[in-house]
Design a protein around this motif. Structure first.
Motif, PDB file in Angstrom:
ATOM      1  N   ILE A  50       0.867  -1.190   0.000  1.00 32.71           N
ATOM      2  CA  ILE A  50       0.000   0.000   0.000  1.00 32.71           C
ATOM      3  C   ILE A  50       0.898   1.233   0.000  1.00 32.71           C
ATOM      4  O   ILE A  50       1.539   1.542   1.011  1.00 32.71           O
ATOM      5  N   HIS A  51       0.951   1.877  -1.169  1.00 33.05           N
ATOM      6  CA  HIS A  51       1.873   3.016  -1.332  1.00 33.05           C
ATOM      7  C   HIS A  51       1.175   4.281  -1.792  1.00 33.05           C
ATOM      8  O   HIS A  51       1.822   5.308  -2.002  1.00 33.05           O
ATOM      9  N   ASN A  52      -0.146   4.191  -1.997  1.00 30.37           N
ATOM     10  CA  ASN A  52      -0.881   5.379  -2.421  1.00 30.37           C
ATOM     11  C   ASN A  52      -2.351   5.246  -2.014  1.00 30.37           C
ATOM     12  O   ASN A  52      -2.787   4.197  -1.520  1.00 30.37           O
ATOM     13  N   GLY A  53      -3.109   6.310  -2.295  1.00 29.84           N
ATOM     14  CA  GLY A  53      -4.515   6.339  -1.894  1.00 29.84           C
ATOM     15  C   GLY A  53      -5.363   5.284  -2.575  1.00 29.84           C
ATOM     16  O   GLY A  53      -6.263   4.706  -1.961  1.00 29.84           O
ATOM     17  N   THR A  54      -5.063   5.009  -3.846  1.00 28.66           N
ATOM     18  CA  THR A  54      -5.842   4.016  -4.594  1.00 28.66           C
ATOM     19  C   THR A  54      -5.692   2.628  -3.989  1.00 28.66           C
ATOM     20  O   THR A  54      -6.674   1.902  -3.799  1.00 28.66           O
ATOM     21  N   GLN A  55      -4.454   2.261  -3.667  1.00 29.33           N
ATOM     22  CA  GLN A  55      -4.202   0.938  -3.073  1.00 29.33           C
ATOM     23  C   GLN A  55      -4.844   0.832  -1.682  1.00 29.33           C
ATOM     24  O   GLN A  55      -5.395  -0.209  -1.323  1.00 29.33           O
ATOM     25  N   GLU A 121       0.156  13.486   7.817  1.00 30.69           N
ATOM     26  CA  GLU A 121       0.236  14.177   6.526  1.00 30.69           C
ATOM     27  C   GLU A 121       0.136  13.203   5.361  1.00 30.69           C
ATOM     28  O   GLU A 121      -0.535  13.477   4.360  1.00 30.69           O
ATOM     29  N   THR A 122       0.791  12.054   5.487  1.00 27.51           N
ATOM     30  CA  THR A 122       0.744  11.040   4.425  1.00 27.51           C
ATOM     31  C   THR A 122      -0.680  10.535   4.254  1.00 27.51           C
ATOM     32  O   THR A 122      -1.177  10.385   3.132  1.00 27.51           O
ATOM     33  N   LEU A 123      -1.360  10.287   5.384  1.00 26.96           N
ATOM     34  CA  LEU A 123      -2.742   9.799   5.313  1.00 26.96           C
ATOM     35  C   LEU A 123      -3.643  10.838   4.636  1.00 26.96           C
ATOM     36  O   LEU A 123      -4.473  10.494   3.787  1.00 26.96           O
ATOM     37  N   LYS A 124      -3.452  12.096   4.993  1.00 31.93           N
ATOM     38  CA  LYS A 124      -4.252  13.172   4.378  1.00 31.93           C
ATOM     39  C   LYS A 124      -3.993  13.239   2.874  1.00 31.93           C
ATOM     40  O   LYS A 124      -4.911  13.476   2.086  1.00 31.93           O
ATOM     41  N   LYS A 125      -2.745  13.003   2.484  1.00 37.13           N
ATOM     42  CA  LYS A 125      -2.360  13.019   1.061  1.00 37.13           C
ATOM     43  C   LYS A 125      -3.084  11.887   0.317  1.00 37.13           C
ATOM     44  O   LYS A 125      -3.625  12.074  -0.774  1.00 37.13           O
ATOM     45  N   TYR A 126      -3.089  10.691   0.929  1.00 42.78           N
ATOM     46  CA  TYR A 126      -3.782   9.543   0.320  1.00 42.78           C
ATOM     47  C   TYR A 126      -5.268   9.849   0.124  1.00 42.78           C
ATOM     48  O   TYR A 126      -5.859   9.532  -0.918  1.00 42.78           O
ATOM     49  N   ILE A 127      -5.874  10.452   1.167  1.00 45.67           N
ATOM     50  CA  ILE A 127      -7.321  10.760   1.112  1.00 45.67           C
ATOM     51  C   ILE A 127      -7.608  11.791   0.026  1.00 45.67           C
ATOM     52  O   ILE A 127      -8.604  11.695  -0.702  1.00 45.67           O
ATOM     53  N   ALA A 128      -6.700  12.761  -0.128  1.00 45.36           N
ATOM     54  CA  ALA A 128      -6.875  13.808  -1.145  1.00 45.36           C
ATOM     55  C   ALA A 128      -6.789  13.234  -2.562  1.00 45.36           C
ATOM     56  O   ALA A 128      -7.500  13.691  -3.467  1.00 45.36           O
ATOM     57  N   GLU A 129      -5.949  12.212  -2.748  1.00 45.18           N
ATOM     58  CA  GLU A 129      -5.757  11.684  -4.113  1.00 45.18           C
ATOM     59  C   GLU A 129      -6.759  10.584  -4.488  1.00 45.18           C
ATOM     60  O   GLU A 129      -6.846  10.215  -5.652  1.00 45.18           O
ATOM     61  N   GLY A 132     -12.707   7.890  -3.135  1.00 38.00           N
ATOM     62  CA  GLY A 132     -13.413   6.852  -2.386  1.00 38.00           C
ATOM     63  C   GLY A 132     -13.036   6.786  -0.912  1.00 38.00           C
ATOM     64  O   GLY A 132     -13.799   6.252  -0.096  1.00 38.00           O
ATOM     65  N   LEU A 133     -11.884   7.325  -0.552  1.00 37.76           N
ATOM     66  CA  LEU A 133     -11.425   7.252   0.846  1.00 37.76           C
ATOM     67  C   LEU A 133     -12.201   8.176   1.782  1.00 37.76           C
ATOM     68  O   LEU A 133     -12.106   8.024   3.005  1.00 37.76           O
ATOM     69  N   ALA A 134     -12.962   9.106   1.216  1.00 42.65           N
ATOM     70  CA  ALA A 134     -13.760  10.014   2.060  1.00 42.65           C
ATOM     71  C   ALA A 134     -14.702   9.200   2.954  1.00 42.65           C
ATOM     72  O   ALA A 134     -14.953   9.554   4.108  1.00 42.65           O
ATOM     73  N   TYR A 135     -15.209   8.083   2.427  1.00 40.57           N
ATOM     74  CA  TYR A 135     -16.114   7.201   3.171  1.00 40.57           C
ATOM     75  C   TYR A 135     -15.431   6.625   4.414  1.00 40.57           C
ATOM     76  O   TYR A 135     -16.058   6.443   5.460  1.00 40.57           O
ATOM     77  N   LEU A 140     -10.562   6.018   9.762  1.00 39.17           N
ATOM     78  CA  LEU A 140      -9.089   5.958   9.708  1.00 39.17           C
ATOM     79  C   LEU A 140      -8.481   6.827  10.798  1.00 39.17           C
ATOM     80  O   LEU A 140      -7.545   6.416  11.481  1.00 39.17           O
ATOM     81  N   PHE A 141      -9.021   8.023  10.954  1.00 43.64           N
ATOM     82  CA  PHE A 141      -8.454   8.913  11.978  1.00 43.64           C
ATOM     83  C   PHE A 141      -8.830   8.468  13.395  1.00 43.64           C
ATOM     84  O   PHE A 141      -8.085   8.685  14.341  1.00 43.64           O
ATOM     85  N   GLU A 142     -10.007   7.805  13.534  1.00 52.38           N
ATOM     86  CA  GLU A 142     -10.381   7.220  14.830  1.00 52.38           C
ATOM     87  C   GLU A 142      -9.355   6.165  15.238  1.00 52.38           C
ATOM     88  O   GLU A 142      -9.016   6.024  16.415  1.00 52.38           O
ATOM     89  N   SER A 143      -8.838   5.436  14.258  1.00 53.26           N
ATOM     90  CA  SER A 143      -7.840   4.389  14.543  1.00 53.26           C
ATOM     91  C   SER A 143      -6.583   4.961  15.191  1.00 53.26           C
ATOM     92  O   SER A 143      -5.903   4.261  15.941  1.00 53.26           O
TER      93      SER A 143
END
Length: 596
Positions: A50-55, A121-129, A132-135, A140-143
């Motif tokens: 897992i290296h990006n938001g899509t993965q 910051e990395t997690l926010k970057k993944y969500i921005a790109e 579907g991660l908005a769901y 994720l942040f609760e974790s």
């Protein structure tokens, strides 16, 4: 009407749940089992990839799809076992489902350490790109709240593999308590000796004939005394497993681990115990009152459930109980009542006690299907209350599933007990208001007092038992029959006062409580009861805006922390006020009953 059947086949179809709503055939269940197995293998391939938001999105989407399917597979196996806990074919289904659960857990154990290894910051970057991660964003942040309690990837893999072994004490106790235990014999009305059943016990312990109560009490406790060392061993192991897991995961205590998911401060748990013990006098008064009304020289444990108003036993068949429930819950609005009517029509219930069937009652909400409600209906007032209680859970499950996405549809047990207890308070209010006979009114008042005692005081006592036994384990002290007996007996004296004489069997009460294998759970009955009194009072005043806010609460699932969800209904459990208010209500009930 017959309420205890010799065989499940004898029970009318309309009083058995319809498991075809889950799976039309065992073959379909097998297909889902195999599909989950295959998906678990696929999820494992994401480890290190897992290296990006899509993965990240692909992993989470696949995991949620698996979770949806697995919940169906496990629910079907569990419901089949609970129909008859002696059935080996059903046992093999649940064994396979549990084994698969371990495999899934192992395949995904890498994820939490990976996620918490990311910086924000990395997690926010993944969500921005990845749109579907908005769901999944809030989840994720609760974790990240769990960051200090999650272990390394290798350690998490080991913990997931230990899952089945760590749950063994609870599973073993379940088999002892539901499948293996044989109660002693009692004398039936014809003078014949017959084996006691749980359903029969719940009626016998309320019998006006004291000798019948005593006989049933001793027969009921007999297997628990015979198996006291085995059960002490399972309970001790369950407590020690919990304490060890808490230490491994860096929680300050097992109690704080138990409260963490709900984000409940330790002070809330301690407040419940402290406020209850500071206001315990009315419960002591009730024990004394019970002794006087029954005209006893010595009040015993088997005298605590007999109604204090005699000659008012009601026969309430299931269909009649259902009609009473629909009328009693009218303050919850037309939509709520329509939903309940559909429950019965669509066979969400398994109504009757049959040999080998799991004891008690529960609601199991299955996302994407509907709730399934297990009962052991005995056509009496207790069974009416149980029906109303479980339907509170059932509608809560239905509404949360209907209005929440899968990720937030499952509500916390903490709020679950509110939904069920509000219904009970509405029921007792309806029954008291619509009863013309003064003797029956006194009986209902007595019933509500006993319900209050069981749902609130007894659960707080159990909560303190859990706290004390876990603290002993944390201090490295032994846990065995003698220790459990000593703690349980001391608490009984503190809670119920000097009026009650404790028989030898009483101190073994801990051996018959399955809730102790789900640590730090029972206190939620007490907080739920206190919250319910507040909510039901407002509902009965007919405030339209309050009904709306309560229904919104039922639709909320786990979209916020339990304490925050409750604040929307005006209940703040971070203060002692809701607990104290409910104890004032109990005091008033005792005074009213004493005056009669």
């Amino acid at each position: 009407m017959t309420t205890t059947y010799k065989s499940r086949a004898d029970v009318p179809l309309e009083e058995k749940w319809n498991l075809e709503d889950l799976y039309v055939s065992l073959q379909k269940w097998e297909e889902d089992l195999q599909a989950i197995d295959k998906t678990a293998v696929e999820l494992k391939t994401f480890d290190g990839n897992i290296h990006n938001g899509t993965q990240l999105f692909q992993f989470l989407k696949k995991q949620e799809e698996l979770s949806f399917k697995f919940n169906h597979v496990f629910a079907y196996a569990m419901l089949k076992v609970d129909e008859d806990t002696r059935d080996t074919a059903s046992q093999s289904l649940i064994d396979r489902a549990r084994a698969l659960s371990v495999k899934v857990s192992s395949a995904t154990s890498f994820f939490m350490p990976f996620l918490l290894g990311l910086n924000e910051e990395t997690l926010k970057k993944y969500i921005a790109e990845e749109e579907g991660l908005a769901y999944f964003e809030e989840d994720l942040f609760e974790s990240f709240r769990y960051k200090k309690h999650v272990l390394s990837k290798e350690q998490e893999a080991i913990m997931s593999q230990l899952g089945e072994a760590l749950s063994a004490p609870a599973n073993t106790y379940g088999m002892i308590n539901n499948a293996d235990i044989k109660f002693g014999e009692v004398t039936n009305d014809k003078g014949e000796k017959i084996e006691l059943t749980r359903g029969m016990y719940s009626k016998r312990i309320e019998d006006e004939d004291r000798e019948k109560r005593r006989e049933a009490y001793r027969a009921y406790y007999k297997p628990y005394l015979q198996m006291k060392n085995s059960i002490a061993s399972t309970l001790s192991a369950a407590i020690k497993n919990n304490v060890t897991t808490s230490k491994i995961r860096h929680y300050p205590s097992a109690l704080e681990k138990g409260l963490f998911a709900d984000n409940v401060p330790k002070a809330v748990y301690e407040n419940v115990i402290q406020a209850t013990k500071e206001n315990i006098a009315p419960l002591h008064q009730y024990s004394q009152l019970r002794k006087e009304i029954l005209g006893l020289d010595e009040l015993r444990q088997y005298d605590m459930n007999v109604p204090l108003v005699s000659g008012v036993k009601q026969d309430i068949p299931f269909d009649k109980a259902y009609e009473v429930m629909l009328k009693a819950l009218a303050p919850l609005g037309e939509d709520y009542i329509h939903t309940l009517k559909d429950f019965k029509k669509s066979r969400y219930f398994d109504v009757r006690e049959t040999p080998g069937k799991r004891s008690g009652a529960y609601n199991l909400g299955v996302y994407g299907v509907h709730p399934f409600i297990l009962l052991n209906h005995q056509d009496d007032l207790d069974s009416l209350f149980t029906l109303v209680h479980e339907c509170g859970h059932g509608v809560h499950s239905k509404l949360s599933s209907q209005y929440q996405p899968q990720i937030t549809a499952r509500y916390s047990i903490f709020v679950a007990e509110v939904a069920s207890t509000v219904n009970e308070v509405l029921l007792i209010n309806y029954l008291l208001e619509n009863e013309k006979d003064e003797k029956m009114k006194r009986h209902l008042l007595n019933h509500f007092i006993d319900k209050f005692r069981g749902t609130f005081f007894t659960q707080v006592m159990f909560a303190e038992f859990e706290k004390l036994t876990h603290e002993k384990a944390e201090q490295g002290e032994p846990l065995n029959v003698e220790i459990f007996n000593a703690i349980y007996e001391t608490l009984l004296k503190e809670y119920y006062g000097e009026a009650i004489i404790l028989d030898e069997e009483v101190k073994y009460g801990w051996a018959r409580i399955p809730h102790f294998y789900r640590p730090f759970y029972v206190y939620k009955y007490a907080t739920g009861f206190a919250s319910a009194i507040h909510i039901a009072t407002n509902l009965l005043e007919g405030k339209e805006d309050f009904l709306h806010s309560y229904l919104e609460f039922l639709k909320s699932g786990s979209s916020d922390y339990p304490l925050e969800l409750l604040k929307k209904t005006g209940v703040d459990l971070t203060s002692q006020e809701p607990i104290k208010n409910s104890l004032v209500k109990f005091k008033e009930l005792i005074e009213e009953f004493a005056s009669l």
